[in-house]
Design an enzyme around this catalytic site. Structure first.
Site, PDB file in Angstrom:
ATOM      1  N   ALA A 172       0.832  -1.207   0.000  1.00 14.14           N
ATOM      2  CA  ALA A 172       0.000   0.000   0.000  1.00 14.14           C
ATOM      3  C   ALA A 172       0.863   1.252   0.000  1.00 14.14           C
ATOM      4  O   ALA A 172       0.570   2.225  -0.705  1.00 14.14           O
ATOM      5  CB  ALA A 172      -0.940  -0.002   1.205  1.00 14.14           C
ATOM      6  N   ASP A 173       1.952   1.248   0.769  1.00 14.48           N
ATOM      7  CA  ASP A 173       2.876   2.375   0.764  1.00 14.48           C
ATOM      8  C   ASP A 173       3.520   2.550  -0.606  1.00 14.48           C
ATOM      9  O   ASP A 173       3.672   3.679  -1.104  1.00 14.48           O
ATOM     10  CB  ASP A 173       3.972   2.178   1.810  1.00 14.48           C
ATOM     11  N   LEU A 174       3.929   1.440  -1.211  1.00 17.62           N
ATOM     12  CA  LEU A 174       4.545   1.498  -2.538  1.00 17.62           C
ATOM     13  C   LEU A 174       3.582   2.099  -3.556  1.00 17.62           C
ATOM     14  O   LEU A 174       3.932   3.021  -4.303  1.00 17.62           O
ATOM     15  CB  LEU A 174       4.975   0.098  -2.971  1.00 17.62           C
TER      16      LEU A 174
END
Length: 402
Positions: A172-174
């Site tokens: 999700a961060d990526l």
């Protein structure tokens, strides 16, 4: 491109007020593209990922190093008026500001978008939060695993019969960092036409929801909840890993012609004309029978020989590598994906190159991950702060140590 050659974003200045992963990743990629990125941390509260180790290399946490290269680092206390004035001065000469404070924090600090726009109408503010600037959850903190879990990704990921599982990387961060990057680049292009900046509102929830792609579209249009397929594919068969005589491989058949060529390699051409397997739809309906037949054939092959035959027949396939195997692949070396970055006070550091593939302005990792407050004096000197003024700011605690 030599180390002195300009990048695609040379001349663009980015003020990075973010921390942890998604925001710093976006900023570091802008830096790899040539932007001058200034990372801001508090004198008493450095970016959390500085302390996320082990693992570490020469005392540097690898998580921090991964998403904080190609930046200069300064330390400024935004809770002080002197610190906020430094930020305002930086905004005057910046093109982009990236932040991931909880919603409302910038407003309380007097640094929200209307104020930044008043200071510099051309500035682009990219706000990254767990849930966005609007909606009932807008003020809640968000982390990668929460976004993976809330969007159904964890429930759909994993082998049938097992518990759902998150991705081994901060997916999700990526995705959020990449969506933030795309938004910033689009806003820079829009500014070329309008002369004005804008506010980009990016969230982990939005990004991870978008990343569900066909699984989300399937549910929205049929009401069917996708089951957990493990390494199989919802709409393509065969598209999974198979055991061989001495290991495992992945076969990813995307159309009927590829399936026919697979059957030729396996000396089972009759499967390709069997009405139960001849078309993609038929293979989906008869998935279990086909996989059982193919697995029986594939198990007698040695991995290297099978991959050679499949590649010659142009059947999409590959080894089921470990990460160690990946970095031994000749193709990875040929693509120059691993870059070695010199550090002033530590051994060289190996990092992964941004995979943008620009022929005229290739990316480069311009700076090693910065030490805490490493560039505070240099940046403030650029703003016109003389040594005496910097000393007074340091005595008040408005900026970090030398």
């Amino acid at each position: 491109m030599t180390s002195q050659s300009p990048g695609a974003l040379t001349g663009v200045r980015v003020l990075d007020l973010s921390r942890v992963v998604a925001g710093p990743l976006c900023a570091s990629l802008l830096g790899d593209l040539g932007a001058d990125v200034i990372k801001v941390e508090g004198p008493l509260n450095p970016d959390e990922t500085r302390s996320w180790h082990p693992p570490e290399v020469s005392g540097i946490g690898v998580y921090f190093a991964t998403v904080n290269r190609s930046k200069r680092a300064i330390s400024v206390d935004l809770k002080t008026e002197s610190g906020r004035e430094i930020i305002r001065n930086l905004v005057r000469t910046s093109d982009v500001v990236i932040e991931n404070f909880t919603t409302g924090t910038l407003e309380r600090l007097g640094l929200d978008y209307p104020e930044l726009r008043r200071i510099n109408p051309r500035v682009i503010l990219c706000s990254i939060t767990g849930f966005g600037q609007t909606g009932p959850a807008r003020a809640e903190p968000g982390y990668d695993f929460i976004a993976q879990a809330m969007t159904g990704f964890v429930a759909m990921n994993g082998a049938p019969g097992d518990e759902g599982t998150k991705a081994p990387i901060a997916l999700a961060d990526l995705q959020t960092g990449l969506h933030a990057l795309i938004s910033v680049l689009a806003a820079l292009q829009a500014r070329n036409q309008t002369g004005e900046g804008q506010h980009c509102d990016i969230s982990l929830l939005d990004s991870m929801t978008f990343s569900l792609l066909n699984l989300a579209t399937t549910f929205l249009n049929t009401g069917d909840v996708p089951p957990r397929y493990g390494n199989q594919h919802q709409t393509l068969v065969p598209y999974q890993n198979f055991a061989t005589h001495d290991g495992e491989i992945v076969i990813a058949v995307g159309n009927d012609a590829q399936f026919a060529r697979l059957c030729e390699v396996l000396e089972r051409p009759e499967l390709a004309v069997n009405d139960r397997f001849r078309t993609a739809s038929a293979r989906i309906r008869n998935r279990e029978d086909l996989i059982s037949l193919l697995q029986a054939e594939l198990r007698v092959w040695h991995t290297a020989k099978l991959l050679e035959q499949l590649r010659q027949a142009r059947v999409p396939s590959g080894p089921l590598n470990s990460i160690e195997d990946l970095f031994a692949e000749p193709q990875v070396a040929a693509r120059d994906l691993v870059r070695t970055v010199e550090q002033p006070s530590a051994p060289p550091l190996k990092l992964i190159a941004a995979p943008f593939g620009l022929s005229g302005t290739p990316t480069r990792i311009s700076l090693a991950p910065p030490m805490f407050s490493e560039h505070t004096d240099a940046v403030l000197e650029e703003l016109g702060y003389d040594p005496g003024r910097r000393a007074r700011l340091r005595a008040e605690g408005a900026i970090g140590p030398l």
